[in-house]
Each structure stands twice: as C-alpha cells, then as structure tokens.
Design an enzyme around this catalytic site. Structure first.
Site, PDB file in Angstrom:
ATOM      1  N   ASN A 136      -2.241 164.985  77.998  1.00  0.00           N
ATOM      2  CA  ASN A 136      -3.287 165.741  78.715  1.00  0.00           C
ATOM      3  C   ASN A 136      -2.737 166.349  79.997  1.00  0.00           C
ATOM      4  OD1 ASN A 136      -5.648 165.619  77.195  1.00  0.00           O
ATOM      5  ND2 ASN A 136      -6.175 163.587  77.952  1.00  0.00           N
ATOM      6  N   HIS A 182      -6.288 169.338  78.835  1.00  0.00           N
ATOM      7  CA  HIS A 182      -7.297 168.595  78.071  1.00  0.00           C
ATOM      8  C   HIS A 182      -7.624 169.245  76.719  1.00  0.00           C
ATOM      9  CE1 HIS A 182     -10.850 165.963  77.786  1.00  0.00           C
ATOM     10  NE2 HIS A 182     -10.167 165.197  78.620  1.00  0.00           N
ATOM     11  N   ASP A 184      -3.849 153.930  68.096  1.00  0.00           N
ATOM     12  CA  ASP A 184      -4.038 154.486  69.447  1.00  0.00           C
ATOM     13  C   ASP A 184      -2.901 155.453  69.737  1.00  0.00           C
ATOM     14  OD1 ASP A 184      -5.410 153.420  72.394  1.00  0.00           O
ATOM     15  OD2 ASP A 184      -3.457 154.453  72.462  1.00  0.00           O
ATOM     16  N   GLU A 229      -8.905 157.729  72.854  1.00  0.00           N
ATOM     17  CA  GLU A 229      -7.818 158.089  71.924  1.00  0.00           C
ATOM     18  C   GLU A 229      -7.506 156.890  71.044  1.00  0.00           C
ATOM     19  OE1 GLU A 229      -6.958 155.778  74.307  1.00  0.00           O
ATOM     20  OE2 GLU A 229      -4.834 156.248  74.117  1.00  0.00           O
ATOM     21  N   ASP A 274      -7.500 167.560  73.045  1.00  0.00           N
ATOM     22  CA  ASP A 274      -8.593 167.555  72.055  1.00  0.00           C
ATOM     23  C   ASP A 274      -8.099 167.977  70.673  1.00  0.00           C
ATOM     24  OD1 ASP A 274     -10.322 166.756  73.978  1.00  0.00           O
ATOM     25  OD2 ASP A 274     -11.455 168.624  74.130  1.00  0.00           O
TER      26      ASP A 274
HETATM   27  P1  GH3 Z   1      -0.831 154.109  75.760  1.00  0.00           P
HETATM   28  O1  GH3 Z   1       0.357 154.611  75.038  1.00  0.00           O
HETATM   29  O2  GH3 Z   1      -0.565 152.809  76.434  1.00  0.00           O
HETATM   30  O3  GH3 Z   1      -2.041 154.066  74.916  1.00  0.00           O
HETATM   31  O4  GH3 Z   1      -1.107 155.131  76.960  1.00  0.00           O
HETATM   32  P2  GH3 Z   1      -2.216 156.238  77.047  1.00  0.00           P
HETATM   33  O5  GH3 Z   1      -1.844 157.205  78.104  1.00  0.00           O
HETATM   34  O6  GH3 Z   1      -2.451 156.807  75.702  1.00  0.00           O
HETATM   35  O7  GH3 Z   1      -3.490 155.404  77.437  1.00  0.00           O
HETATM   36  P3  GH3 Z   1      -4.436 155.512  78.657  1.00  0.00           P
HETATM   37  O8  GH3 Z   1      -5.546 154.553  78.377  1.00  0.00           O
HETATM   38  O9  GH3 Z   1      -3.688 155.308  79.936  1.00  0.00           O
HETATM   39  O10 GH3 Z   1      -4.987 156.996  78.662  1.00  0.00           O
HETATM   40  C1  GH3 Z   1      -5.857 157.461  77.691  1.00  0.00           C
HETATM   41  C2  GH3 Z   1      -6.167 158.900  77.980  1.00  0.00           C
HETATM   42  O11 GH3 Z   1      -6.983 159.485  76.992  1.00  0.00           O
HETATM   43  C3  GH3 Z   1      -6.878 159.105  79.295  1.00  0.00           C
HETATM   44  C4  GH3 Z   1      -7.993 160.069  78.995  1.00  0.00           C
HETATM   45  O12 GH3 Z   1      -8.027 161.139  79.871  1.00  0.00           O
HETATM   46  C5  GH3 Z   1      -7.661 160.564  77.598  1.00  0.00           C
HETATM   47  N1  GH3 Z   1      -8.876 160.912  76.857  1.00  0.00           N
HETATM   48  C6  GH3 Z   1      -9.923 160.120  76.559  1.00  0.00           C
HETATM   49  N2  GH3 Z   1     -10.839 160.815  75.874  1.00  0.00           N
HETATM   50  C7  GH3 Z   1     -10.367 162.070  75.710  1.00  0.00           C
HETATM   51  C8  GH3 Z   1     -10.867 163.253  75.085  1.00  0.00           C
HETATM   52  O13 GH3 Z   1     -11.949 163.291  74.493  1.00  0.00           O
HETATM   53  N3  GH3 Z   1     -10.101 164.365  75.123  1.00  0.00           N
HETATM   54  C9  GH3 Z   1      -8.884 164.364  75.755  1.00  0.00           C
HETATM   55  N4  GH3 Z   1      -8.168 165.477  75.760  1.00  0.00           N
HETATM   56  N5  GH3 Z   1      -8.409 163.276  76.367  1.00  0.00           N
HETATM   57  C10 GH3 Z   1      -9.122 162.138  76.345  1.00  0.00           C
HETATM   58 MG    MG Z   2      -3.135 155.566  74.085  1.00  0.00          MG
HETATM   59 MG    MG Z   3      -6.202 153.506  74.464  1.00  0.00          MG
END
Ligand code: GH3
Ligand code: MG
Ligand code: MG
Length: 330
Positions: A210, A215, A202, A245, A219
């Site tokens: 982001n 964003h 992860d 992610e 990606d």
């Molecule tokens: P941690 O270290 O605890 O994993 O923190 P984190 O910020 O990585 O985890 P969190 O679950 O808070 O946030 C995940 C983020 O991933 C939020 C969301 O906007 C982003 N995300 C999810 N899918 C996509 C995608 O397809 N593209 C992009 N750019 N961002 C994405």
């Molecule tokens: Mg994460």
């Molecule tokens: Mg996650």
C-alpha cells in the site's frame, strides 16, 4: 295482493331475513373479495413469520440501520403490517355492524307487521348488505395493495441481508458469514464423520505494498487474491475475507494433503504473478502470502479450530513468509 296469515307472515319475514343474510354471506364467501380477505389473513400470518426472521437486531447487524428510524426497511414493513391489521379490524367492525342491522331488523319486526313495514325492513336489509359488499371489495383492494408492498419490502430485506454477509471489495463472504458457516460446517462434519480442513491466508508485507504503490493498487491485489481462491478451491469450499488482508477457507470433505496441495497451487500463482508499477512502468512479481492449515479434530469447536489455524499462520510468518505450515508438519 293478499298477504299470508299473521303467524305465516312472521315466519316468512324471518325466512326472508335468513335468506338475505345467507345470500350476503355466500356472496362474500364466494366472491374474489372474500377470498382476498382470507388471503389477507394469510399474508398477515406470513408477514408475522417474516418479522421473526428479520429481527431488528439482526437487520441492524447486517448494516441496515436503526429499526426505530422511520425510513428503515423494517420500519416500513412494520407500518405496512399495521395497515393490514387496521384493515382487518375495520372489516370486522363492518361485519359487526351488519350483524347488528340484521338483529335489529329481527327485533323490529312485530308479530303483526304491516306489509309496508316488512318492505321497509327488507329494503334496509338490502341496503346494509350492499354497504357490506362495498366495504368488502374496498378492503380487498387495500389488502392487495398492502400484500404487494409487503412482498417488495420482504425481498428488499432478503437482498440487504445477503449484502450484509458479503465483502463488497472481493465479493467473498465477510467475517460474519464466515463465523456462521464455520459453526455449521464443523457440526455437519462431526455428525457425518467426514474430514474437514481450515486454511488461513494472509498477504505478506501488505502495508508496504500500500505504502509503495497506493491503496487502490492494494485493493487490486486483494481482488486478485480472492479470485485465485475461488478459482483453485473446488466446489463446496467456502472462502471469506475475515480481515483487511486476511482470508479463511473452509474445506468440507477434504483431507489435509489435498488442502495443502491446493493451497500450494495458489501460493505459487500469486508468487509468479507479474504486476506493473504504474509510476515507473516496471514489472515486478514479489507479492506473496503465507498460509496455515489445520484439520478438524473430534473435540474441536470453531474457537479451537480457528485458534490453531491462526497459530499455523503465525508460524508461517515466523518461518520467513511465502510458505504454508500444516498442523501435522508443525
Ligand atoms: P505481515 O506480512 O506480517 O502480514 O505484514 P502486513 O504488512 O501484511 O500486515 P499489517 O497488519 O502490518 O498490515 C496490513 C495492512 O493491510 C494495513 C492496512 O492498511 C492494509 N489494508 C487493510 N484493509 C485494506 C483494504 O481494504 N485495502 C487496502 N488497499 N489495504 C488494506
Ligand atoms: Mg499481512
Ligand atoms: Mg494480517
């Protein structure tokens, strides 16, 4: 011209009817049209199994929409199959009419039929036979057209199903394909008594990435990370994007130490990768990921294995991120 005696005449006409009938049957059986008809029946059988494979439910789950919708691929395939069934039905009806004409001719032939009457009946039989041949070749053309349609629709469905198993951003398998593969690989490893590992990874603080860089940049990072997984894990590994992610890699026939060594290579490459801030033009390199690794146990199933891998990943996050936690070391 003299005709034969009455009993012989009757026999001759019956013989003639039989010959005309046989000729028609033989002509039908040997003509490409007749073969196409038989082929059409095979197409129906083949298409029938295809329908089983592409249950509307499965199609909808793969993102192909409502099967009731007249424009879905399933609906078009079903319409094409219904057309084939109608064509075969009409051919059977035509055959029935032909048999009826033969029977009628037989009945209408009196014991003392005059030569003129015999000629008329034979003429009618020839006409019925020609009509039958014409209808058979028409049927053959229509069946061929339907066969091509069914083949095209079937290949479109296979393609759509494959797309439904893939993550469009990274081209890795998606959650659905991961779930299917995990069950299958666990069953194989347990039957073959081979080692198998599951890695969960992860990206760290991805929300901030982001937020800070946008964003589209996020990606790019996701794609880069997916490519790292593909490049570093050997053939046979099954990598999937199972969440935003979050990634999972099934490693069949792999020992825990090897899984850990390969994952460490990935962790280091990501950590060392230089990125450019599009706004400031500055380089930075602190994008990282955390990993959890477990080995398949004898009594594991997909749920228990996934739960334990998730627990290891959670442990890696809790331990400060940018690290790997293996079950044995936990
Ligand atoms: P941690 O270290 O605890 O994993 O923190 P984190 O910020 O990585 O985890 P969190 O679950 O808070 O946030 C995940 C983020 O991933 C939020 C969301 O906007 C982003 N995300 C999810 N899918 C996509 C995608 O397809 N593209 C992009 N750019 N961002 C994405
Ligand atoms: Mg994460
Ligand atoms: Mg996650």
């Amino acid at each position: 011209m003299r005709f034969l005696t009455i009993p012989s005449l009757q026999l001759a006409v019956i013989f003639l009817i039989a010959v005309v009938g046989m000729a028609a049957l033989l002509a039908n059986a040997q003509s490409p049209e007749a073969l196409s008809f038989i082929f059409g029946l095979m197409v129906l059988g083949f298409a029938g199994t295809g329908l089983k494979e592409f249950r509307p439910g499965a199609g909808a789950a793969a993102g192909q929409g409502d099967p009731q919708d007249p424009d879905t691929r399933e609906a078009r395939l079903e319409r094409e199959l219904a057309t084939i069934a109608d064509l075969i039905q009409s051919h059977l009806e035509a055959s029935g009419r032909y048999s009826h004409a033969l029977a009628q001719a037989d009945r209408n032939l009196p014991v003392s039929a005059a030569p003129e009457k015999v000629r008329t009946i034979v003429g009618l039989l020839i006409e019925a036979n020609e009509k039958m041949l014409h209808e058979t070749s028409e049927l053959s053309r229509n069946l061929e057209r339907s066969r091509l349609q069914v083949a095209i629709l079937r290949s479109n469905l296979v393609e759509a199903q494959q797309i439904g198993m893939r993550d469009s951003l990274t081209s890795l398998g998606n959650r659905r394909s991961f779930d299917l593969n995990l069950g299958k690989e666990i069953a194989e490893a347990q039957v073959d008594r081979t080692e198998m590992c599951l890695v969960m990874g992860d990206l760290d603080h991805f929300k901030k990435i982001n937020d800070n860089f946008g964003h589209p940049f996020g990606d790019r990072v996701l794609k880069y990370f997916a490519d790292l997984l593909l490049k570093n894990f050997m053939e046979g590994a099954i990598a999937a994007r199972i969440g935003g992610e979050e990634f999972a890699i099934i490693l069949p026939e792999t020992r825990l130490e090897d899984a850990q060594r390969l994952t460490e290579l990935i962790r280091r490459q990501l950590e060392a990768q230089q990125w450019m801030n599009a706004q400031s033009g500055q380089l930075f390199s602190n994008i990282t990921a955390s990993f959890g690794i477990v080995r398949l146990g004898e009594k594991d199933n997909d749920e228990t294995l996934l739960r334990r891998a998730d627990a290891m990943l959670y442990e890696a996050k809790r331990s400060g991120r940018n690290c790997i936690i293996c079950e044995s070391a936990a």
